[in-house]
Write a protein that holds these residues in place. Sequence first.
Motif, PDB file in Angstrom:
ATOM      1  N   LYS A 288       0.711  -0.732   0.362  1.00 26.88           N
ATOM      2  CA  LYS A 288       0.164   0.119  -0.155  1.00 26.88           C
ATOM      3  C   LYS A 288       0.907   1.201   0.008  1.00 26.88           C
ATOM      4  CE  LYS A 288      -3.508  -1.750   2.655  1.00 26.88           C
ATOM      5  NZ  LYS A 288      -4.306  -1.952   3.508  1.00 26.88           N
ATOM      6  N   ASN A 289       2.101   1.458   1.159  1.00 27.28           N
ATOM      7  CA  ASN A 289       2.868   2.858   0.637  1.00 27.28           C
ATOM      8  C   ASN A 289       3.012   2.454  -0.464  1.00 27.28           C
ATOM      9  OD1 ASN A 289       2.139   2.940   3.304  1.00 27.28           O
ATOM     10  ND2 ASN A 289       3.176   1.930   4.154  1.00 27.28           N
ATOM     11  N   ALA A 290       3.629   1.838  -1.351  1.00 29.42           N
ATOM     12  CA  ALA A 290       4.592   1.648  -2.549  1.00 29.42           C
ATOM     13  C   ALA A 290       3.629   2.144  -3.706  1.00 29.42           C
ATOM     14  CB  ALA A 290       5.155   0.071  -2.410  1.00 29.42           C
ATOM     15  N   ILE A 291       2.448   1.753  -3.063  1.00 29.63           N
ATOM     16  CA  ILE A 291       1.748   2.711  -4.587  1.00 29.63           C
ATOM     17  C   ILE A 291       1.328   3.568  -4.052  1.00 29.63           C
ATOM     18  CG2 ILE A 291      -0.623   1.466  -3.711  1.00 29.63           C
ATOM     19  CD1 ILE A 291      -0.107   1.822  -7.428  1.00 29.63           C
ATOM     20  N   ASP A 292       1.063   4.241  -3.324  1.00 29.97           N
ATOM     21  CA  ASP A 292       0.897   5.388  -2.613  1.00 29.97           C
ATOM     22  C   ASP A 292       2.059   6.294  -2.962  1.00 29.97           C
ATOM     23  OD1 ASP A 292      -0.102   7.616  -0.755  1.00 29.97           O
ATOM     24  OD2 ASP A 292       0.806   7.218   1.080  1.00 29.97           O
ATOM     25  N   ALA A 293       3.048   5.866  -2.909  1.00 26.85           N
ATOM     26  CA  ALA A 293       4.923   6.841  -3.272  1.00 26.85           C
ATOM     27  C   ALA A 293       4.749   7.075  -4.567  1.00 26.85           C
ATOM     28  CB  ALA A 293       6.050   5.696  -2.824  1.00 26.85           C
ATOM     29  N   VAL A 294       4.479   5.469  -5.545  1.00 27.86           N
ATOM     30  CA  VAL A 294       4.182   5.973  -6.600  1.00 27.86           C
ATOM     31  C   VAL A 294       3.067   6.760  -6.946  1.00 27.86           C
ATOM     32  CG1 VAL A 294       3.505   5.062  -8.865  1.00 27.86           C
ATOM     33  CG2 VAL A 294       5.490   3.462  -6.857  1.00 27.86           C
ATOM     34  N   VAL A 295       2.035   7.094  -6.767  1.00 30.70           N
ATOM     35  CA  VAL A 295       1.221   7.684  -7.440  1.00 30.70           C
ATOM     36  C   VAL A 295       1.417   8.954  -7.670  1.00 30.70           C
ATOM     37  CG1 VAL A 295      -1.542   9.095  -7.228  1.00 30.70           C
ATOM     38  CG2 VAL A 295      -0.579   6.617  -7.245  1.00 30.70           C
ATOM     39  N   TRP A 323      -6.067  -0.061  -3.993  1.00 30.64           N
ATOM     40  CA  TRP A 323      -5.929   0.164  -2.753  1.00 30.64           C
ATOM     41  C   TRP A 323      -6.220   1.819  -3.510  1.00 30.64           C
ATOM     42  CZ3 TRP A 323      -5.697   1.246   2.241  1.00 30.64           C
ATOM     43  CH2 TRP A 323      -5.089   2.286   2.589  1.00 30.64           C
ATOM     44  N   ALA A 324      -4.623   2.443  -4.343  1.00 26.20           N
ATOM     45  CA  ALA A 324      -4.379   3.585  -4.750  1.00 26.20           C
ATOM     46  C   ALA A 324      -5.680   4.273  -5.196  1.00 26.20           C
ATOM     47  CB  ALA A 324      -3.758   3.457  -5.979  1.00 26.20           C
ATOM     48  N   ALA A 325      -6.695   3.722  -5.608  1.00 33.50           N
ATOM     49  CA  ALA A 325      -7.821   4.091  -6.335  1.00 33.50           C
ATOM     50  C   ALA A 325      -8.911   4.649  -5.095  1.00 33.50           C
ATOM     51  CB  ALA A 325      -9.073   2.908  -7.206  1.00 33.50           C
ATOM     52  N   SER A 326      -8.742   3.281  -4.439  1.00 31.05           N
ATOM     53  CA  SER A 326      -9.747   4.165  -2.930  1.00 31.05           C
ATOM     54  C   SER A 326      -9.147   5.418  -1.799  1.00 31.05           C
ATOM     55  CB  SER A 326      -9.225   2.359  -1.601  1.00 31.05           C
ATOM     56  OG  SER A 326      -8.474   2.727  -1.419  1.00 31.05           O
TER      57      SER A 326
END
Length: 520
Positions: A288-295, A323-326
């Motif tokens: 989750k933290n990874a895709i958050d950082a990527v966005v 997760w990123a979409a949420s």
Amino acid sequence: MSFFNYIFGPKLYMEYRGVPEPQRKMYEPGAAEKFGEQILSTLSVVWSVSYYTSPLIFTFLYRRGYFVADSIPTLAKLTTSVGLIVIISLFMRGVGRRQSRAYTNMINALNSAKENRSSDALRRFDIEFSSWPVDFDVKAIAGDAKKPTTTVSRRESSSIATLPCELLAYIAIQTFGLSLIYPGSVKLLQKFMRPALISGRAKLIEDDNGIRYKVKTIDSNEIDTLFIDNRNDNVGNGKTLVICSEGNAGFYEVGIMGTPIALKYSVLGWNHPGFAGSTGKPKPDQDKNAIDAVVRFAMNHLGFAIEDIILYGWSIGGFSTLWAASIYPDVKGVVLDATFDDVLYLAQPRMPASLGGIVRIAIRKHCNLNNVELAVKYNGPMLFIRRTEDEIIAEDNRIDTNRGNYLTLGVLKYRYPNLFKAAQLSHAKALLGKPMESYSYSVAEEKLCMSRLITYASDEGKSYPMLIGAEYNDEMRSQMAIFLLRKHLRDYNSSHCTQLPGEFFSIPWDIPIEHGFVFT
């Protein structure tokens, strides 16, 4: 320059621009470096195999009597011998690298990048990514704080009676369970795949002008990403960025980026924590933290507005995508290819029935990849792509058991509760037992269904759940349900791991209403 920089410096795989034709050139180590590197690589493979077979090795050594005082001198000799081999190999590697002009140029570029915080010169080289300087750190964003964690898991109640099962579940996940769910995180597999990853990365960099970046997450993992910028292509889709989330054994170097690249989108690929150049482990919180950082990297460093980003996930990458979409509900859309509803229903059939309770606890408490619960938190456009010959998320390649069916119906049932009642859900499940292309739908029926949706959304708004259909009879509900199912789901006649052709990838359908006005 310190000789230790050559001994402990990163591996150099390839040179890119600025070298004679061909543009990409594999690094060829000298004899001394090659010999030392082969010994170290062999010892590394032996260590990896030993790690995964350690229970068997310890059992064998115990039965042979090696865990007694008399065996200490033998073990000491063995350890000393291996240590001397390592020291000699490191020295030979350093001597060989010191004699290489290409490696010296790379070391100079690496030191310059660390001092000047610019990786431009270093981008001429493909190196071991652990030594690459950080290009974007989430924690460095001024005034930025970590987003609150959304609870996804349905926590199982604990009691003294269940403590043994919980302990076994924890041990299973921490030892082999996570590797079974994410086999791409196994270092031994990555060693065998390294030539393909280097070649795939070179193709993206040389042929598609890709740029590699290191992104640091809020929990200090370093994520390997690659960006292809097509914003200067005025005739394509370059103003829209597609962020690609790979499967459980997928890497951006040989993954799903090829589909949006062929359609001239701007594309950002990344590897899960623990995959290839990314550090960490593919645990849900780290992912989750990874895709958050990527966005955030896409918005703050690359300069894309959130409304111009499409999230594209394949297989288990659908969890990262949802997760990123949420937490970024204003993205342009979500495309899910060969994605399941809940990993629990994939894990249980693959394990002995007697271990069903332990498997459930392990998933729910430690790796709860529940995509349906995440999907209903996002109100934007979604497209589901189902593989009709899927052998991974379906039982015996039967299309009616494809877990993507349950994900699609779960989302539609939440969004349109009055249209997907028991009768319509039963009919929809029967329809999903065959490819969707086998069902015809007239233009007049499509216009009628679209008109109903537009009228309702214009009057009541386009938020979900949308209560349209409360006054409809069963025939009208079924007509609308089939219409919505066809708008959200596309079938691709293929197995799980085939590259998705470009004609199946598109911006997801949405009701053409914005602020009460119809748009086309």
